[in-house]
Write a protein that holds these residues in place. Structure first.
Motif, mmCIF file in Angstrom:
data_model
loop_
_atom_site.group_PDB
_atom_site.id
_atom_site.type_symbol
_atom_site.label_atom_id
_atom_site.label_comp_id
_atom_site.label_asym_id
_atom_site.label_seq_id
_atom_site.Cartn_x
_atom_site.Cartn_y
_atom_site.Cartn_z
ATOM 1 N N LEU A 42 0.838 -1.205 0.000
ATOM 2 C CA LEU A 42 0.000 0.000 0.000
ATOM 3 C C LEU A 42 0.867 1.247 0.000
ATOM 4 O O LEU A 42 0.573 2.225 -0.695
ATOM 5 C CB LEU A 42 -0.918 0.003 1.221
ATOM 6 N N LEU A 43 1.939 1.222 0.788
ATOM 7 C CA LEU A 43 2.833 2.379 0.851
ATOM 8 C C LEU A 43 3.572 2.591 -0.458
ATOM 9 O O LEU A 43 3.835 3.731 -0.860
ATOM 10 C CB LEU A 43 3.851 2.187 1.988
ATOM 11 N N LEU A 44 3.895 1.505 -1.139
ATOM 12 C CA LEU A 44 4.619 1.613 -2.400
ATOM 13 C C LEU A 44 3.719 2.044 -3.545
ATOM 14 O O LEU A 44 4.201 2.392 -4.624
ATOM 15 C CB LEU A 44 5.273 0.265 -2.748
ATOM 16 N N GLY A 45 2.402 2.009 -3.301
ATOM 17 C CA GLY A 45 1.475 2.367 -4.366
ATOM 18 C C GLY A 45 1.225 1.248 -5.345
ATOM 19 O O GLY A 45 0.639 1.469 -6.412
ATOM 20 N N ASN A 46 1.665 0.046 -5.010
ATOM 21 C CA ASN A 46 1.434 -1.085 -5.911
ATOM 22 C C ASN A 46 -0.044 -1.425 -6.023
ATOM 23 O O ASN A 46 -0.500 -1.883 -7.067
ATOM 24 C CB ASN A 46 2.200 -2.326 -5.423
ATOM 25 N N THR A 65 -8.349 0.168 -1.259
ATOM 26 C CA THR A 65 -9.807 0.135 -1.398
ATOM 27 C C THR A 65 -10.490 -0.376 -0.131
ATOM 28 O O THR A 65 -11.660 -0.076 0.103
ATOM 29 C CB THR A 65 -10.211 -0.745 -2.592
ATOM 30 N N ASP A 66 -9.764 -1.149 0.698
ATOM 31 C CA ASP A 66 -10.352 -1.621 1.955
ATOM 32 C C ASP A 66 -10.787 -0.442 2.830
ATOM 33 O O ASP A 66 -11.888 -0.450 3.392
ATOM 34 C CB ASP A 66 -9.351 -2.468 2.740
ATOM 35 N N ALA A 67 -9.914 0.554 2.957
ATOM 36 C CA ALA A 67 -10.232 1.704 3.806
ATOM 37 C C ALA A 67 -11.452 2.447 3.273
ATOM 38 O O ALA A 67 -12.302 2.909 4.048
ATOM 39 C CB ALA A 67 -9.033 2.645 3.892
ATOM 40 N N GLN A 68 -11.555 2.549 1.961
ATOM 41 C CA GLN A 68 -12.719 3.206 1.368
ATOM 42 C C GLN A 68 -13.995 2.435 1.688
ATOM 43 O O GLN A 68 -15.007 3.013 2.110
ATOM 44 C CB GLN A 68 -12.544 3.314 -0.150
ATOM 45 N N THR A 69 -13.943 1.122 1.497
ATOM 46 C CA THR A 69 -15.107 0.282 1.772
ATOM 47 C C THR A 69 -15.531 0.399 3.230
ATOM 48 O O THR A 69 -16.719 0.556 3.540
ATOM 49 C CB THR A 69 -14.794 -1.187 1.435
ATOM 50 N N LEU A 70 -14.555 0.321 4.139
ATOM 51 C CA LEU A 70 -14.866 0.383 5.560
ATOM 52 C C LEU A 70 -15.422 1.744 5.945
ATOM 53 O O LEU A 70 -16.388 1.829 6.724
ATOM 54 C CB LEU A 70 -13.626 0.060 6.391
ATOM 55 N N SER A 71 -14.832 2.806 5.434
ATOM 56 C CA SER A 71 -15.312 4.145 5.779
ATOM 57 C C SER A 71 -16.757 4.340 5.354
ATOM 58 O O SER A 71 -17.572 4.906 6.096
ATOM 59 C CB SER A 71 -14.429 5.214 5.124
ATOM 60 N N GLN A 72 -17.087 3.868 4.155
ATOM 61 C CA GLN A 72 -18.467 4.003 3.688
ATOM 62 C C GLN A 72 -19.417 3.205 4.567
ATOM 63 O O GLN A 72 -20.490 3.690 4.954
ATOM 64 C CB GLN A 72 -18.554 3.539 2.233
ATOM 65 N N GLY A 73 -19.025 1.980 4.892
ATOM 66 C CA GLY A 73 -19.884 1.145 5.727
ATOM 67 C C GLY A 73 -20.031 1.665 7.140
ATOM 68 O O GLY A 73 -21.114 1.600 7.730
ATOM 69 N N LEU A 74 -18.954 2.196 7.699
ATOM 70 C CA LEU A 74 -19.008 2.739 9.059
ATOM 71 C C LEU A 74 -19.878 3.997 9.112
ATOM 72 O O LEU A 74 -20.592 4.223 10.086
ATOM 73 C CB LEU A 74 -17.597 3.025 9.561
ATOM 74 N N SER A 128 -11.543 -9.071 -1.744
ATOM 75 C CA SER A 128 -12.575 -10.100 -1.925
ATOM 76 C C SER A 128 -12.933 -10.780 -0.611
ATOM 77 O O SER A 128 -13.986 -11.418 -0.498
ATOM 78 C CB SER A 128 -12.096 -11.148 -2.928
ATOM 79 N N GLU A 129 -12.064 -10.667 0.387
ATOM 80 C CA GLU A 129 -12.351 -11.191 1.723
ATOM 81 C C GLU A 129 -12.771 -10.073 2.671
ATOM 82 O O GLU A 129 -13.682 -10.244 3.486
ATOM 83 C CB GLU A 129 -11.119 -11.906 2.290
ATOM 84 N N CYS A 130 -12.101 -8.929 2.577
ATOM 85 C CA CYS A 130 -12.365 -7.834 3.508
ATOM 86 C C CYS A 130 -13.804 -7.337 3.406
ATOM 87 O O CYS A 130 -14.459 -7.106 4.420
ATOM 88 C CB CYS A 130 -11.383 -6.685 3.248
#
Length: 422
Positions: free
Chosen positions: A14-18, A22-31, A156-158
């Motif tokens: 994630l830090l390398l930008g590879n 998207t997990d953080a986006q999904t969680l933020s929307q759901g929260l 796909s799991e998160c």
């Protein structure tokens, strides 16, 4: 009691930008839908010391920490170890989780190496979040006044783990029910929308209003908390109706995903079909229409007429219009829509033409000069647009497609074509 949430994403990739987080986006929307406030996003690499430092900071400022990633079987999967150490918990072997891991490998007919059983080492006393979409179980526990939830990193799991495991756990932390509705608006900016709602938002505590800016449109989420869902809905209804009355036809739907979804629903109700002729949007409208499930019932097809030769040859745009006014003109936009309606045999046709940049066109039209048109059984209409000169082609195309779909929505609902939407 309100909660402060921090999302802690673990992974050097994630830090390398590879990969995008998207997990953080999904969680933020759901929260947000649960009425929980995400105050911080943190990303840390697969480094134990830096992970410890990130957790120490999160403990001081959040009472709910949700981690993603770092639960796998390899040596760089360190999330559980660091979190357990930070909260003084031992990792213990969970046999039911181990059996699920063995069953997963047997079912998929893949060889299982011994290190996969490391995934069954979980903080003692935790609530195990069974993973039906992969091997690494999630877990949740409370310690030192903080709730910790650990989820696997692969999206796909998160995503399903959050939806079907973490959300029920989070809902159990709060007495009562949190419910929300999202109003979608087009034709008004976030700042203008917020200005009209500011006094009301400041005066409200339950329900609450939260505005969000999206690409070319706005959202307004109304959230209420009550002992039961019925009571929460009773709180929400008058506020939703007030907002709809305030913004009128700029509200294009409640709890819908997109303008094109609304347009296709209206077409199905009326037994009508649609087609598109695209120049500056380059097929974007056709893509968006076919992204909606069941599009084949209403969408007949599209023509990407990027050159004048195709405009004249396939859409039968009169050559004298192209010569006299240029491709980026209201006259050509209307002719494109009419030509598409005839060529495709659809009830409604939308057309787009414009200058997406980075430079002016040969007719000296500025970047952001766009025209969208609609042809219907009742006639045609064109909407001229000045979308700004910043040469961001994707943004200009997205906004142009929004405007075209808005014309279709307005026609199908009997609204005036122009209502301050430009």
């Amino acid at each position: 009691m309100s909660h402060t949430v921090e999302i802690l994403s673990v992974g050097t990739e994630l830090l390398l930008g590879n990969i995008a987080n998207t997990d953080a986006q999904t969680l933020s929307q759901g929260l947000s839908e649960l009425g929980l406030n995400v105050y911080y996003h943190t990303v840390v690499g697969d480094n134990p010391q830096r992970a410890r430092e990130a957790v120490a900071i999160a403990k001081k400022r959040a009472d709910i920490i949700i981690t993603t990633g770092g639960l796998g079987p390899t040596c760089d999967d360190l999330t559980k170890n660091v979190l357990a150490e930070a909260f003084g918990k031992k990792l213990v072997f969970d046999e039911p989780s181990a059996e699920r891991i063995r069953s997963y490998f047997a079912k998929t007919k893949r060889p299982m190496t011994d290190n996969n059983l490391q995934q069954a080492m979980l903080p003692e006393g935790c609530t195990v979040l069974a993973n039906d979409w992969g091997t690494a179980p999630g877990c949740a526990f409370q310690a030192e006044g903080v709730h910790v939830i650990m989820l696997p990193g692969p999206p796909s799991e998160c995503r399903p783990m959050f939806q079907y495991r973490a959300k029920p756990y989070l809902q159990s932390l709060s007495e009562g029910v949190i419910a929300s509705h999202t109003l979608k608006l087009f034709g008004i900016g976030e700042s203008a929308m917020e200005a009209q709602l500011r006094d009301q938002m400041n005066a409200m505590s339950n329900p609450t209003l939260a505005p969000y800016a999206k690409e070319g449109e706005c959202e307004l989420r109304v959230t209420a908390k009550a002992p039961t869902d019925a009571e929460a809905q009773a709180l929400l209804k008058p506020t939703v109706e007030q907002v709809k009355a305030l913004f009128g036809s700029k509200v294009y739907g409640v709890d819908v995903s997109s303008l094109e979804e609304v347009v296709e629903g209206l077409l199905r109700e009326k037994g009508m079909t649609i087609g598109v002729a695209e120049s500056c949007t380059g097929g974007l409208m056709a893509k968006r229409l076919t992204d909606v499930a069941g599009a084949s019932q209403v969408f007949l097809g599209g023509i990407v007429s990027y050159t004048n030769q195709v405009k004249a040859g396939m859409l039968h745009v009169p050559q004298h219009l192209l010569d006299q006014f240029g491709a980026v003109s209201p006259e050509v936009a209307l002719a494109m829509a009419e030509g598409a309606r005839k060529a495709l045999g659809c009830d409604i046709a939308l057309a787009t033409t414009g200058v997406a940049g980075p430079d002016k066109d040969d007719w000296d039209n500025e970047v952001g000069t766009m025209f969208v048109a609609i042809a219907t059984p009742d006639g045609t209409h064109v909407r001229p647009l000045k979308l700004g000169s910043r040469p961001v082609r994707a943004r200009l195309r997205t906004q142009t497609a929004h405007h075209a779909f808005d014309l279709a929505r307005r026609y199908l609902t009997g609204l005036p074509y122009e209502d301050g939407a430009v």
